[in-house]
Design an enzyme around this catalytic site. Structure first.
Site, short mmCIF file in Angstrom:
data_model
loop_
_atom_site.label_atom_id
_atom_site.label_comp_id
_atom_site.label_asym_id
_atom_site.label_seq_id
_atom_site.Cartn_x
_atom_site.Cartn_y
_atom_site.Cartn_z
N HIS A 62 0.85 -20.25 5.67
CA HIS A 62 -0.60 -20.20 5.48
C HIS A 62 -1.05 -20.91 4.21
CE1 HIS A 62 -0.22 -16.56 8.27
NE2 HIS A 62 -0.88 -17.48 8.93
N ASP A 155 -4.19 -24.45 13.51
CA ASP A 155 -3.16 -23.42 13.32
C ASP A 155 -2.74 -22.94 14.71
OD1 ASP A 155 -1.57 -21.32 12.64
OD2 ASP A 155 -3.08 -20.20 11.54
N PRO A 162 -1.49 -22.61 26.34
CA PRO A 162 -2.86 -22.92 25.93
C PRO A 162 -2.94 -23.88 24.76
CG PRO A 162 -2.25 -20.69 25.25
CD PRO A 162 -1.16 -21.17 26.17
#
Length: 275
Positions: A62, A155, A162
């Site tokens: 992150h 991200d 998907p």
């Protein structure tokens, strides 16, 4: 009896960890979602059998996804996050005081729901007044946006299910349209040991769309091979030219101003993927 989880990263290699207990198991409308508590890395989010994040090492991914582009841009105000339902990316974005709004588009609301329940430190920014969560298709959100964002962060999971459309040249072109004239985007682009072709394609596509294209790396122990890459495309600002005066103190565990520049120094076999 001991219980172990193994992510099969190739047909001949995997990573395994000892499991204390299963916290949640659900087939959502988009993917298989599992939350498990592990001995070594604490609570772990799995999607379709792949490790997405863990309590112990999430800060690496992150911080590096977010702070490299946000320090590269001199005045990031509006940020889009595609995916990232665990919430760690928006948490890091909101450390930057110039950001007035971060929009997150996550296709699977169940990821958000169970991250709030089992990964509270990672998902702690949900509810922040500067953050807007949209449960929807990030690909379509990009296509319907124009000249709107200073920064776009992709991200995503690996390019299956998907997320497959998020690794295409058409998607990168849509990102360019959705960015302002001096905008920057970063996408996670997997690892060079097993997914060299993916990295080569992502970098080449980015080079054809953006004047500045860079690849950088970090170390994430629970991701395939431990070595992870991000592809950055910029219309104006070069991440290698960020001056020291631009940096300010953040609450980080991995990212530093020195590492900002050092992460672009690539091993030769990785550098060769960028030719």
């Amino acid at each position: 009896m001991e219980l172990w989880f193994t992510e099969k990263q190739t047909e001949a290699f995997g990573i395994t960890g000892k499991v204390k207990r299963t916290l949640h198991n659900e087939k959502t409308a988009f993917q298989q979602l599992n939350m498990i508590e592990t001995e070594q890395f604490g609570n772990m989010l799995l999607l379709d059998g792949m490790v997405m994040t863990t309590e112990r090492d999430e800060f690496v991914y992150h911080e590096m996804l977010v702070h490299v582009p946000l320090f590269t841009h001199p005045n990031p105000q509006k940020v889009l996050v595609v995916g990232g339902g665990d919430g760690g990316t928006i948490r890091e974005v909101l450390q930057h005081p110039t950001v007035t709004k971060v929009v997150q588009v996550e296709i699977d609301g169940k990821v958000v729901e169970y991250s709030k329940q089992h990964l509270p430190h990672i998902s702690s920014a949900y509810g922040n007044p500067r953050a807007e969560l949209i449960i929807g298709d990030g690909f379509m959100h990009i296509l319907n946006s124009s000249d709107e964002y200073d920064i776009i962060l992709v991200d995503s999971t690996e390019p299956v299910g998907p997320a497959a459309s998020l690794f295409t040249k058409g998607f990168y072109a849509g990102i360019s349209k959705a960015l302002k004239k001096d905008g920057i985007f970063v996408a996670q682009t997997d690892n060079p040991w097993f997914k060299g072709d993916l990295i080569r394609s992502a970098v080449q596509d980015t080079k054809e769309i953006f004047p500045i294209a860079r690849l950088y790396t970090c170390n994430i122990p629970t991701y395939p091979s431990g070595m992870w890459t991000f592809t950055l495309g910029s219309k104006t600002y070069d991440p290698l030219e960020v001056e020291a005066s631009r940096f300010f103190e953040l609450n980080t565990k991995y990212y530093t101003p020195e590492l900002h520049h050092a992460s672009f120094v690539l091993p030769r076999f990785v550098k060769d993927l960028c030719k």
